[in-house]
Design a protein around this motif. Structure first.
Motif, PDB file in Angstrom:
ATOM      1  N   THR A  71     -20.467   0.821  -7.609  1.00 17.39           N
ATOM      2  CA  THR A  71     -19.553  -0.185  -6.942  1.00 17.39           C
ATOM      3  C   THR A  71     -18.057   0.575  -6.589  1.00 17.39           C
ATOM      4  OG1 THR A  71     -20.261  -1.673  -8.554  1.00 17.39           O
ATOM      5  CG2 THR A  71     -18.252  -2.106  -7.645  1.00 17.39           C
ATOM      6  N   ILE A  72     -17.935   0.269  -5.374  1.00 20.47           N
ATOM      7  CA  ILE A  72     -16.671   0.975  -4.710  1.00 20.47           C
ATOM      8  C   ILE A  72     -16.100  -0.035  -4.116  1.00 20.47           C
ATOM      9  CG2 ILE A  72     -15.726   2.834  -3.271  1.00 20.47           C
ATOM     10  CD1 ILE A  72     -18.260   4.444  -3.694  1.00 20.47           C
ATOM     11  N   GLY A  73     -14.610  -0.111  -4.564  1.00 21.12           N
ATOM     12  CA  GLY A  73     -13.756  -1.183  -4.013  1.00 21.12           C
ATOM     13  C   GLY A  73     -13.189  -1.126  -2.768  1.00 21.12           C
ATOM     14  N   PRO A  74     -12.646  -2.067  -2.111  1.00 16.91           N
ATOM     15  CA  PRO A  74     -12.191  -1.831  -0.770  1.00 16.91           C
ATOM     16  C   PRO A  74     -10.682  -1.029  -0.728  1.00 16.91           C
ATOM     17  CG  PRO A  74     -11.896  -4.027  -1.356  1.00 16.91           C
ATOM     18  CD  PRO A  74     -12.808  -3.283  -2.445  1.00 16.91           C
ATOM     19  N   TRP A  75     -10.262  -0.696   0.238  1.00 23.60           N
ATOM     20  CA  TRP A  75      -8.774  -0.154   0.279  1.00 23.60           C
ATOM     21  C   TRP A  75      -7.885  -0.863   0.778  1.00 23.60           C
ATOM     22  CZ3 TRP A  75      -6.109   2.390   4.656  1.00 23.60           C
ATOM     23  CH2 TRP A  75      -6.822   2.376   5.654  1.00 23.60           C
ATOM     24  N   CYS A  76      -6.508  -1.050   0.739  1.00 21.06           N
ATOM     25  CA  CYS A  76      -5.754  -2.182   1.159  1.00 21.06           C
ATOM     26  C   CYS A  76      -4.385  -1.377   1.459  1.00 21.06           C
ATOM     27  CB  CYS A  76      -5.499  -2.789   0.173  1.00 21.06           C
ATOM     28  SG  CYS A  76      -3.800  -3.761   0.177  1.00 21.06           S
ATOM     29  N   ALA A  77      -3.796  -1.620   2.811  1.00 20.39           N
ATOM     30  CA  ALA A  77      -2.583  -1.012   3.145  1.00 20.39           C
ATOM     31  C   ALA A  77      -1.541  -2.184   3.111  1.00 20.39           C
ATOM     32  CB  ALA A  77      -2.723  -0.524   4.686  1.00 20.39           C
ATOM     33  N   ASN A  78      -0.389  -1.885   2.519  1.00 28.79           N
ATOM     34  CA  ASN A  78       0.831  -2.488   2.241  1.00 28.79           C
ATOM     35  C   ASN A  78       1.862  -2.336   3.519  1.00 28.79           C
ATOM     36  OD1 ASN A  78       3.632  -2.378   0.012  1.00 28.79           O
ATOM     37  ND2 ASN A  78       3.015  -4.256   1.098  1.00 28.79           N
ATOM     38  N   LEU A  79       2.116  -3.277   4.161  1.00 25.39           N
ATOM     39  CA  LEU A  79       3.259  -3.179   5.588  1.00 25.39           C
ATOM     40  C   LEU A  79       4.226  -3.643   5.012  1.00 25.39           C
ATOM     41  CD1 LEU A  79       0.612  -4.123   8.419  1.00 25.39           C
ATOM     42  CD2 LEU A  79       1.319  -1.709   7.606  1.00 25.39           C
ATOM     43  N   VAL A  80       5.678  -3.131   5.385  1.00 28.73           N
ATOM     44  CA  VAL A  80       6.858  -3.662   5.208  1.00 28.73           C
ATOM     45  C   VAL A  80       7.188  -4.437   6.329  1.00 28.73           C
ATOM     46  CG1 VAL A  80       9.457  -3.531   5.008  1.00 28.73           C
ATOM     47  CG2 VAL A  80       7.438  -2.116   3.498  1.00 28.73           C
ATOM     48  N   THR A  81       7.226  -5.974   6.542  1.00 29.87           N
ATOM     49  CA  THR A  81       7.548  -6.653   7.826  1.00 29.87           C
ATOM     50  C   THR A  81       9.096  -7.090   7.829  1.00 29.87           C
ATOM     51  OG1 THR A  81       6.518  -8.606   6.518  1.00 29.87           O
ATOM     52  CG2 THR A  81       5.109  -7.522   8.038  1.00 29.87           C
ATOM     53  N   HIS A  82       9.856  -6.692   7.016  1.00 26.96           N
ATOM     54  CA  HIS A  82      11.123  -6.658   7.004  1.00 26.96           C
ATOM     55  C   HIS A  82      11.891  -6.221   8.594  1.00 26.96           C
ATOM     56  CE1 HIS A  82      15.542  -6.202   6.190  1.00 26.96           C
ATOM     57  NE2 HIS A  82      15.478  -7.580   5.133  1.00 26.96           N
ATOM     58  N   SER A  83      12.565  -7.187   8.850  1.00 21.51           N
ATOM     59  CA  SER A  83      13.194  -7.004  10.512  1.00 21.51           C
ATOM     60  C   SER A  83      13.761  -5.557  10.492  1.00 21.51           C
ATOM     61  CB  SER A  83      14.253  -8.022  10.780  1.00 21.51           C
ATOM     62  OG  SER A  83      15.573  -7.980   9.671  1.00 21.51           O
ATOM     63  N   SER A  84      14.266  -4.842   9.498  1.00 24.07           N
ATOM     64  CA  SER A  84      14.692  -3.435   9.485  1.00 24.07           C
ATOM     65  C   SER A  84      13.699  -2.378   9.846  1.00 24.07           C
ATOM     66  CB  SER A  84      15.720  -3.173   8.382  1.00 24.07           C
ATOM     67  OG  SER A  84      14.896  -3.267   7.020  1.00 24.07           O
ATOM     68  N   ASN A  85      12.475  -2.650   9.595  1.00 20.77           N
ATOM     69  CA  ASN A  85      11.438  -1.675   9.708  1.00 20.77           C
ATOM     70  C   ASN A  85      11.179  -1.468  11.333  1.00 20.77           C
ATOM     71  OD1 ASN A  85       9.535  -0.045   9.402  1.00 20.77           O
ATOM     72  ND2 ASN A  85       7.930  -1.142   8.416  1.00 20.77           N
ATOM     73  N   THR A  86      11.762  -0.552  11.911  1.00 25.28           N
ATOM     74  CA  THR A  86      11.318  -0.482  13.382  1.00 25.28           C
ATOM     75  C   THR A  86       9.861   0.423  13.522  1.00 25.28           C
ATOM     76  OG1 THR A  86      12.535   1.751  13.330  1.00 25.28           O
ATOM     77  CG2 THR A  86      13.835  -0.225  13.512  1.00 25.28           C
ATOM     78  N   ARG A  87       9.218   0.904  12.448  1.00 29.86           N
ATOM     79  CA  ARG A  87       8.193   1.565  12.498  1.00 29.86           C
ATOM     80  C   ARG A  87       6.874   0.578  12.604  1.00 29.86           C
ATOM     81  NH1 ARG A  87       5.908   6.205   8.823  1.00 29.86           N
ATOM     82  NH2 ARG A  87       4.479   4.565   8.139  1.00 29.86           N
ATOM     83  N   LEU A  88       6.946  -0.703  12.278  1.00 30.54           N
ATOM     84  CA  LEU A  88       6.000  -1.635  12.172  1.00 30.54           C
ATOM     85  C   LEU A  88       4.982  -1.803  13.217  1.00 30.54           C
ATOM     86  CD1 LEU A  88       4.612  -4.126  10.481  1.00 30.54           C
ATOM     87  CD2 LEU A  88       6.224  -5.493  11.503  1.00 30.54           C
ATOM     88  N   ALA A  89       5.310  -1.510  14.424  1.00 30.12           N
ATOM     89  CA  ALA A  89       4.265  -1.797  15.643  1.00 30.12           C
ATOM     90  C   ALA A  89       3.313  -0.494  15.250  1.00 30.12           C
ATOM     91  CB  ALA A  89       4.919  -1.662  16.960  1.00 30.12           C
ATOM     92  N   GLU A  90       3.857   0.863  15.214  1.00 27.86           N
ATOM     93  CA  GLU A  90       3.264   2.045  15.055  1.00 27.86           C
ATOM     94  C   GLU A  90       2.157   1.865  13.881  1.00 27.86           C
ATOM     95  OE1 GLU A  90       5.647   5.862  16.075  1.00 27.86           O
ATOM     96  OE2 GLU A  90       6.910   4.155  15.375  1.00 27.86           O
ATOM     97  N   ASP A  91       2.629   1.266  12.758  1.00 30.52           N
ATOM     98  CA  ASP A  91       1.690   1.069  11.578  1.00 30.52           C
ATOM     99  C   ASP A  91       0.793   0.275  12.069  1.00 30.52           C
ATOM    100  OD1 ASP A  91       4.131   2.648  10.401  1.00 30.52           O
ATOM    101  OD2 ASP A  91       4.061   1.535   8.644  1.00 30.52           O
ATOM    102  N   LEU A  92       1.019  -0.721  12.872  1.00 34.23           N
ATOM    103  CA  LEU A  92      -0.122  -1.857  13.013  1.00 34.23           C
ATOM    104  C   LEU A  92      -1.139  -1.281  13.909  1.00 34.23           C
ATOM    105  CD1 LEU A  92       1.864  -5.225  13.323  1.00 34.23           C
ATOM    106  CD2 LEU A  92       0.023  -4.728  11.962  1.00 34.23           C
ATOM    107  N   ALA A  93      -0.830  -0.277  14.770  1.00 33.83           N
ATOM    108  CA  ALA A  93      -1.607   0.492  15.661  1.00 33.83           C
ATOM    109  C   ALA A  93      -2.613   1.426  14.737  1.00 33.83           C
ATOM    110  CB  ALA A  93      -1.090   1.427  16.591  1.00 33.83           C
ATOM    111  N   LEU A  94      -2.149   1.859  13.762  1.00 35.28           N
ATOM    112  CA  LEU A  94      -3.065   2.735  12.832  1.00 35.28           C
ATOM    113  C   LEU A  94      -4.017   1.760  11.803  1.00 35.28           C
ATOM    114  CD1 LEU A  94      -0.687   5.484  11.960  1.00 35.28           C
ATOM    115  CD2 LEU A  94      -2.652   5.593  13.450  1.00 35.28           C
ATOM    116  N   VAL A  95      -3.474   0.406  11.784  1.00 31.62           N
ATOM    117  CA  VAL A  95      -4.231  -0.576  10.822  1.00 31.62           C
ATOM    118  C   VAL A  95      -5.403  -0.796  11.827  1.00 31.62           C
ATOM    119  CG1 VAL A  95      -4.156  -3.013   9.933  1.00 31.62           C
ATOM    120  CG2 VAL A  95      -2.431  -1.189   9.266  1.00 31.62           C
ATOM    121  N   ALA A  96      -4.968  -1.038  12.991  1.00 26.95           N
ATOM    122  CA  ALA A  96      -6.215  -1.469  14.176  1.00 26.95           C
ATOM    123  C   ALA A  96      -7.127  -0.194  14.171  1.00 26.95           C
ATOM    124  CB  ALA A  96      -5.410  -1.734  15.329  1.00 26.95           C
ATOM    125  N   LYS A  97      -6.677   0.976  14.083  1.00 28.62           N
ATOM    126  CA  LYS A  97      -7.652   2.070  14.237  1.00 28.62           C
ATOM    127  C   LYS A  97      -8.452   2.228  12.937  1.00 28.62           C
ATOM    128  CE  LYS A  97      -7.209   7.075  15.056  1.00 28.62           C
ATOM    129  NZ  LYS A  97      -6.208   8.082  15.107  1.00 28.62           N
TER     130      LYS A  97
END
Ligand SMILES: Cc1cc2nc3c(=O)[nH]c(=O)nc-3n(C[C@H](O)[C@H](O)[C@H](O)COP(=O)(O)O)c2cc1C
Length: 329
Positions: A71-97
């Motif tokens: 039994t192997i569990g799934p993994w989970c990424a935690n994203l900071v969606t606060h307006s001060s996080n200017t890296r969110l779009a790049e993180d989301l691109a890697l989430v899509a990948k």
């Protein structure tokens, strides 16, 4: 309540923790049969996030090939969606990948993640600390909520977990995680009995062999009690539960905390740009943690305690979880 979409040994997330959770902890948690999570701001610069996600997806694929019946569990990424996080779009691109089956958003709306994650069939959960925020997250289209309650380590809530779950169940029948001060299997059973689907367990996984916490931090959690904690917004601008000895070590008086600074969560900046990176957080579940162990040993014990607690709930014979029994274990 949603039916459980994942094959798990225990309905628990090794919750995402800033500067603590990395690929080693995530892989160990998934291989132990729970959900392994990490906050993407732990991987800086962005190239490191690509490396980490590659390591996790390849590590899980190899584990599944090696032990198809495990039994192997799934993994989970935690994203900071606060307006001060200017890296969110790049993180989301890697989430899509790399397609983590679960994404938990924190410190802002789940909205920016929904299109991307639903696009590959993943689930978006929103980390919330109040009924108002829970309603907003549901309206924004979140599949699930992580209800962070009083007693949690790091950025904490102030509601009783039982009151929080009960109030959210009045308007939401989706996936519900509850967290805050739960560090043993009896607590997991209590949370599930109250109406939650999963437990968010952070503090329990600070002093594990696979966490990135400094050895002295792990030992402080093992040695600490609830009396060693203080909740204050004075470090990051958001109320969080801190270990007083770590504050004192930096010359901060826990009885005279600094005023809350402006909230700033930009992961395009190096971690060293943060004013306080050596203030250590923990939640009220630290009292039941007695040693530094590998994740697999912790999860084995949680599974056993959960089984005992379930027997207790159903009136089957069970071993009373007294302090003495716990110490002997
Ligand atoms: C040291 C530490 C760091 C944390 N960092 C994050 C984080 O980066 N992002 C996040 O969403 N939650 C963070 N949390 C909160 C956890 O994800 C989770 O909500 C909490 O640990 C649950 O309560 P517990 O610690 O009592 O188990 C952190 C918690 C701790 C203890």
């Amino acid at each position: 309540m949603k039916s459980q979409p994942f094959d798990l040994r225990l309905p628990v997330f090794a919750a995402p923790m800033f500067l603590i959770s990395g690929p080693e902890l995530v892989l160990a948690a998934c291989k132990a049969g729970i959900i392994g999570a990490f906050p993407t701001p732990n991987a800086r610069p962005i190239a490191q996030l690509d490396d980490w996600m590659k390591q996790i997806t390849e590590g899980l694929a190899a584990a599944r090939d090696a032990q198809p019946a495990a039994t192997i569990g799934p993994w989970c990424a935690n994203l900071v969606t606060h307006s001060s996080n200017t890296r969110l779009a790049e993180d989301l691109a890697l989430v899509a990948k790399y397609r983590p089956p679960v994404v938990v958003t924190a410190l802002g709306s789940p909205k920016p993640a929904i299109e991307v994650v639903h696009g590959y069939g993943g689930l978006v959960f929103a980390d919330v600390t109040s009924i108002g925020l829970a309603k907003k997250a549901v309206a924004a289209g979140a599949d699930g909520l992580a209800c962070v309650s009083a007693g949690a380590g790091g950025h904490t809530g102030s509601l009783s977990p039982f009151a929080f779950v009960s109030a959210v169940r009045d308007f939401f029948d989706g996936h519900l995680i509850v967290g805050g001060g739960i560090s043993d299997g009896w607590g997991v059973a209590g949370a599930i009995a109250s109406g939650a689907d999963y437990v968010y367990m952070g503090t329990r996984f600070i002093p594990v062999a696979e966490s990135m916490a400094a050895p002295a931090y792990k030992q402080m959690v093992v040695d600490g009690t609830v009396d060693d904690l203080i909740v204050s917004a004075g470090i990051t601008g958001t109320p969080a539960s801190w270990l007083k000895p770590s504050l004192r070590a930096l010359g901060i008086d826990p009885d005279n905390m600094p005023p809350p600074p402006t909230r700033h969560y930009d992961s395009s900046q190096p971690v060293s740009a943060r004013k306080w990176v050596d203030v250590w957080a923990a939640g009220q579940g630290l009292g039941s943690i007695r040693s530094i162990e590998p994740v697999a040993a912790v999860v084995d014990r949680l599974v056993e305690e959960y089984g005992t607690a379930r027997a207790r709930l159903t009136g089957l014979p069970y071993a009373q979880p007294t302090v003495r029994a716990r110490l002997a274990a």
